[in-house]
Design a protein around this motif. Sequence first.
Motif, PDB file in Angstrom:
ATOM      1  N   HIS A  89      45.695  24.083  28.402  1.00  0.00           N
ATOM      2  CA  HIS A  89      46.768  23.244  27.853  1.00  0.00           C
ATOM      3  C   HIS A  89      46.198  22.369  26.728  1.00  0.00           C
ATOM      4  O   HIS A  89      45.394  21.464  26.986  1.00  0.00           O
ATOM      5  N   PRO A  90      46.568  22.637  25.469  1.00  0.00           N
ATOM      6  CA  PRO A  90      45.992  21.868  24.356  1.00  0.00           C
ATOM      7  C   PRO A  90      46.274  20.384  24.454  1.00  0.00           C
ATOM      8  O   PRO A  90      45.416  19.562  24.094  1.00  0.00           O
ATOM      9  N   LEU A  91      47.468  20.007  24.942  1.00  0.00           N
ATOM     10  CA  LEU A  91      47.842  18.597  24.989  1.00  0.00           C
ATOM     11  C   LEU A  91      47.172  17.887  26.158  1.00  0.00           C
ATOM     12  O   LEU A  91      46.566  16.817  25.985  1.00  0.00           O
ATOM     13  N   VAL A  92      47.234  18.449  27.352  1.00  0.00           N
ATOM     14  CA  VAL A  92      46.695  17.799  28.549  1.00  0.00           C
ATOM     15  C   VAL A  92      45.179  17.695  28.485  1.00  0.00           C
ATOM     16  O   VAL A  92      44.597  16.603  28.565  1.00  0.00           O
ATOM     17  N   LEU A 114      44.085   4.911  33.303  1.00  0.00           N
ATOM     18  CA  LEU A 114      45.427   4.746  32.749  1.00  0.00           C
ATOM     19  C   LEU A 114      45.969   6.066  32.210  1.00  0.00           C
ATOM     20  O   LEU A 114      47.123   6.443  32.479  1.00  0.00           O
ATOM     21  N   VAL A 115      45.142   6.788  31.443  1.00  0.00           N
ATOM     22  CA  VAL A 115      45.584   8.047  30.833  1.00  0.00           C
ATOM     23  C   VAL A 115      45.836   9.102  31.915  1.00  0.00           C
ATOM     24  O   VAL A 115      46.816   9.854  31.846  1.00  0.00           O
ATOM     25  N   SER A 116      44.983   9.172  32.907  1.00  0.00           N
ATOM     26  CA  SER A 116      45.161  10.154  33.989  1.00  0.00           C
ATOM     27  C   SER A 116      46.459   9.902  34.741  1.00  0.00           C
ATOM     28  O   SER A 116      47.202  10.845  35.067  1.00  0.00           O
ATOM     29  N   LYS A 117      46.782   8.641  35.018  1.00  0.00           N
ATOM     30  CA  LYS A 117      48.032   8.316  35.711  1.00  0.00           C
ATOM     31  C   LYS A 117      49.243   8.680  34.867  1.00  0.00           C
ATOM     32  O   LYS A 117      50.216   9.269  35.372  1.00  0.00           O
ATOM     33  N   ASN A 150      49.773  12.484  34.720  1.00  0.00           N
ATOM     34  CA  ASN A 150      50.322  13.009  35.967  1.00  0.00           C
ATOM     35  C   ASN A 150      51.836  12.784  36.037  1.00  0.00           C
ATOM     36  O   ASN A 150      52.588  13.602  36.581  1.00  0.00           O
ATOM     37  N   ILE A 151      52.313  11.679  35.438  1.00  0.00           N
ATOM     38  CA  ILE A 151      53.749  11.373  35.452  1.00  0.00           C
ATOM     39  C   ILE A 151      54.515  12.295  34.502  1.00  0.00           C
ATOM     40  O   ILE A 151      55.529  12.892  34.877  1.00  0.00           O
ATOM     41  N   ILE A 152      54.044  12.441  33.277  1.00  0.00           N
ATOM     42  CA  ILE A 152      54.824  13.205  32.297  1.00  0.00           C
ATOM     43  C   ILE A 152      54.740  14.714  32.566  1.00  0.00           C
ATOM     44  O   ILE A 152      55.633  15.470  32.154  1.00  0.00           O
ATOM     45  N   THR A 195      49.182  19.908  38.024  1.00  0.00           N
ATOM     46  CA  THR A 195      48.586  20.765  39.060  1.00  0.00           C
ATOM     47  C   THR A 195      47.543  21.741  38.519  1.00  0.00           C
ATOM     48  O   THR A 195      46.817  22.367  39.299  1.00  0.00           O
ATOM     49  N   THR A 196      47.469  21.884  37.206  1.00  0.00           N
ATOM     50  CA  THR A 196      46.517  22.811  36.595  1.00  0.00           C
ATOM     51  C   THR A 196      46.207  22.369  35.173  1.00  0.00           C
ATOM     52  O   THR A 196      46.981  21.607  34.558  1.00  0.00           O
TER      53      THR A 196
END
Length: 564
Positions: free
Chosen positions: A141-144, A161-164, A167-169, A174-175
């Motif tokens: 995933h280029p963005l994630v 902060l970025v990881s949280k 996970n929301i957006i 999950t991958t």
Amino acid sequence: MVTTLRIDRRAPVQSNDWVASFEHAPFVRTEDRGSARPTKFNQNVLLKPGTQMRGMFEELPFPLDFKLYLFDVINPDEVMKGGKPHVREIGPYYFEEWKVKYDTEDNIEDDTLTFTLRNTWIFRPDVSAPLTGDEIITLPHPLVLGALLMVQRDREAMMPLVSKGMNIIMDPLTTGFLTTRVMDLLFDGILIDCSSHEFSAKALCSGLESEGAVSPYNETHFMFSLFGMRNATDAGRWSVYRGVKNIKDLGRVVTYNGETEMDMYDGDECNKFVGTDSTIFPPFLTTKDKLWAWSPEICRSMGAYYFGKSKYAGLPMSFFKLDFGDLKNEPEHHCFCRDPPDDCPPKGTMDLSPCLGAPFIGSKPHFYDADPALLAAVDGLTPNEKDHDMYIHFELLSGTPVSAAKRLQFSMELEPVRDHPVLGNLPNVILPLFWAEEGASLNKTWTNQLKYQLFLGLKFNATVKWLTIIIGTVGTIAAMFMHFKRGNKMGNVTPVEAVTNGSAKGSGSGGMGANNRNGSPTRPVVPTTKDLVIVNNGRNLPNVIDGLEKPHKVVLTEMSQERY
């Protein structure tokens, strides 16, 4: 006035403008080829208003070929656990690429042309068949992964902060891989849900937008794609030299978006704009010159070097290739490294993260001509020179590329995301995402015009030059032969002594007569009118009748009367 792009054009325009700049080529003097001032030949290749090259430069009358190849990861679950990636190539997806330069401004004092560039890509399903763009592909995933890996590398304190927020957006994450339709990834776009009121999600979406990774779709969603945000949009404000004051500077980049150099590398040499925008090159180059071009897509200048002679459509050309080198062993290029000499990109690659804001690595497709360890770390790659090398068939005198292919692969530099429950086991590997080929090859119409207006003219000029030399040499030899032949004839003339009152004064050195073998005086030989005419015409003969009365002048009319 803004030029309107006619995106419904499908075939190259059959125009004579492209080769009009060569119409005076046969009359170029050798010493003019190194001249900085415009000559009769290069007036039409300048970028000043009214020249044929100016019109070609502002709007190319035919599209460039733009092909995209993507790598589908066959075993994403294994890679998530640290396994060796296995990929298969899908492509080519064929596009027309139209380049237009508009809103032009000329600065006569600085000899510069300023313009705004616009690139437009148009999908050609007829040429791409059987591929349609509806194929489903899986890739990192280029963005994630791009966002999380860059934050871990440069701003590790922000990782929680970025990881949280991620996970929301992603609802939820999950991958690290994305499975999507090909054309959605390339141009149509993938929706990113930013409707959450959580601070971490809003902060992440705002940061992605400010970095240019996504574009607004509506009040709650953003759109992500690899090329969609750049299609039919402005690609910067450029300023280049027109070549009027110095033909060797023709097309060289002076500023980009008002800046005279970049500001992203630790070193002035790496931040310079070197070369042209790749659509024009100065004439009168030699095999010792490199073909330099600067590209904002990779924030670097690349120089192609002379490899050898070649032919294209039966015409003699110079063949140029491009090599990414080995930065670790090139101290003058250590400014492209993160922490030289230990932390430099592998041989045959370049670090694109300062330019793209993501952990991308550039190389030739399939890691051709790169560190063998890169190829060994990924299954499914088959590099070869014919399909994956960069090249240019170039005509040095006119500065014309007649066939070229710029091929660049974009890979993601994967590594485990520390303390992340999903991405913590990723392998350390440079994994290919896609590669693009941008190029053009002139068809028979263009090459015939180049052949008849440039090459045949040059051959004619060379033939005339050598014929002139040969004829001049033969003429000189013939003239010398005739001169010496006449000299030999004059040496056989017997001098005649004049007589006074019809009698001889006797023998002796001072006498006017001559004696025969018996010692008796002989009668002087008096030249006839015919002899006098011959003597008069032989301008190099000595005066052998000194003392005699000059005969009456035989004029042309009298000769005519005697003759008829």
